[in-house]
Enzyme design. Structure first.
Site, PDB file in Angstrom:
ATOM      1  N   GLU A  82      10.031  16.479   2.137  1.00 20.92           N
ATOM      2  CA  GLU A  82       8.880  16.551   3.034  1.00 20.92           C
ATOM      3  C   GLU A  82       8.400  17.974   3.301  1.00 20.92           C
ATOM      4  OE1 GLU A  82      10.432  14.379   6.363  1.00 20.92           O
ATOM      5  OE2 GLU A  82       9.723  12.449   5.602  1.00 20.92           O
ATOM      6  N   GLU A 113      31.460  10.268  -4.576  1.00 21.43           N
ATOM      7  CA  GLU A 113      31.747  11.164  -3.453  1.00 21.43           C
ATOM      8  C   GLU A 113      33.184  11.664  -3.438  1.00 21.43           C
ATOM      9  OE1 GLU A 113      32.991   8.797   0.445  1.00 21.43           O
ATOM     10  OE2 GLU A 113      30.943   8.315  -0.165  1.00 21.43           O
TER      11      GLU A 113
END
Length: 270
Positions: A82, A113
């Protein structure tokens, strides 16, 4: 901290959720969410330190990286994505990285992960260096992928920060500064996309917004460097120029067409 002792893995204070009505479910979730802003408030000193730690590097051309796995990784990517449309910076200034790569943005990548080396390898492809900054995001505070990335960055001399939802976790021991957002057990036990994720997004918004303000990407309270990528944003830009320069809508539109941004229009019209 063992998994059994993590607050984020503690049992929900609610039981037999399947027996509750929809009205009760949404009310109780909302009750839990009310505590999130308070948890973030307690971490404001650490959040401020994170912003200050990033700022000097960023002003000198350094980049900001987010790394995380699952929800935390996706939130970092969302915040980074953004920045260009909102503040007009190039895509390579704020970068989000997720365990498992781009595929993991939409789909779970098993065991991604758990690797302590992959984050460092991925950062190396970006030529990550001491002028950059890295924020590791992990609700548990112990995600191996995130810890490995922070360790890699710290050894290079870069500024490192953590965002977690458990106190005194491994992430706090590695990062220079860590914001511990203690939101408590989740409504659905262990579902950290709920309160934990909400708190993380709030803090990421704070960090990136404050950073953009301090480097001059905001004028007054206006997004003067936003990308004019659709009619809504063009109209917003026109209105900003009308307010700032006291010109007609027609002239404001001509200025946007000529200079390409509100900020450039103001600078060259003044």
């Amino acid at each position: 901290m063992s998994q059994d002792n993590r607050i984020t893995e503690s049992s929900s204070p609610y039981d037999h959720l399947e027996t509750l009505s929809v009205d009760n479910l949404v009310q109780k979730m909302n009750d839990e969410d009310k505590s999130v802003a308070y948890a973030v408030e307690k971490a404001l000193p650490a959040i401020s330190q994170i912003i200050k730690g990033i700022l000097a590097n960023f002003e000198n051309g350094g980049r900001l990286f987010y790394i995380g796995a699952g929800t935390s990784g996706r939130l970092g990517i969302l915040d980074a994505s953004e920045i260009p449309p909102t503040y007009g910076l190039p895509h390579n200034r704020v970068i989000g990285i997720i365990a498992g790569g781009d595929k993991a943005i939409r789909n779970s990548v098993e065991f991604a992960e758990d690797d302590t080396t992959q984050a460092g390898k991925y950062l190396k492809t970006y030529d990550f260096n001491r002028s950059d900054s890295l924020i590791g995001i992990a609700a548990s505070g112990s995600t191996p992928y995130v810890l490995g990335g922070l360790d890699y960055a710290k050894k290079l001399g870069a500024f490192t920060a953590g965002i977690t939802n458990n106190p005194s976790s491994p992430i706090s021991k590695i990062a220079h500064t860590t914001a511990e957002l203690i939101v408590g057990p989740e409504f659905v036990t262990g579902s950290t996309r709920m309160k934990s994720g909400t708190s993380q997004k709030m803090v990421l918004n704070m960090i990136s917004t404050a950073l953009m303000i301090k480097i001059g990407r905001v004028k007054g309270n206006k997004m003067v460097n936003m990308q004019l990528s659709n009619e809504k944003l063009v109209k917003r830009g026109v209105n900003l120029l009308i307010d700032e320069l006291h010109v007609s809508a027609e002239e404001a539109l001509k200025l946007l067409d000529k200079y390409g941004s509100v900020n450039e229009a103001i600078a060259n019209r003044s």
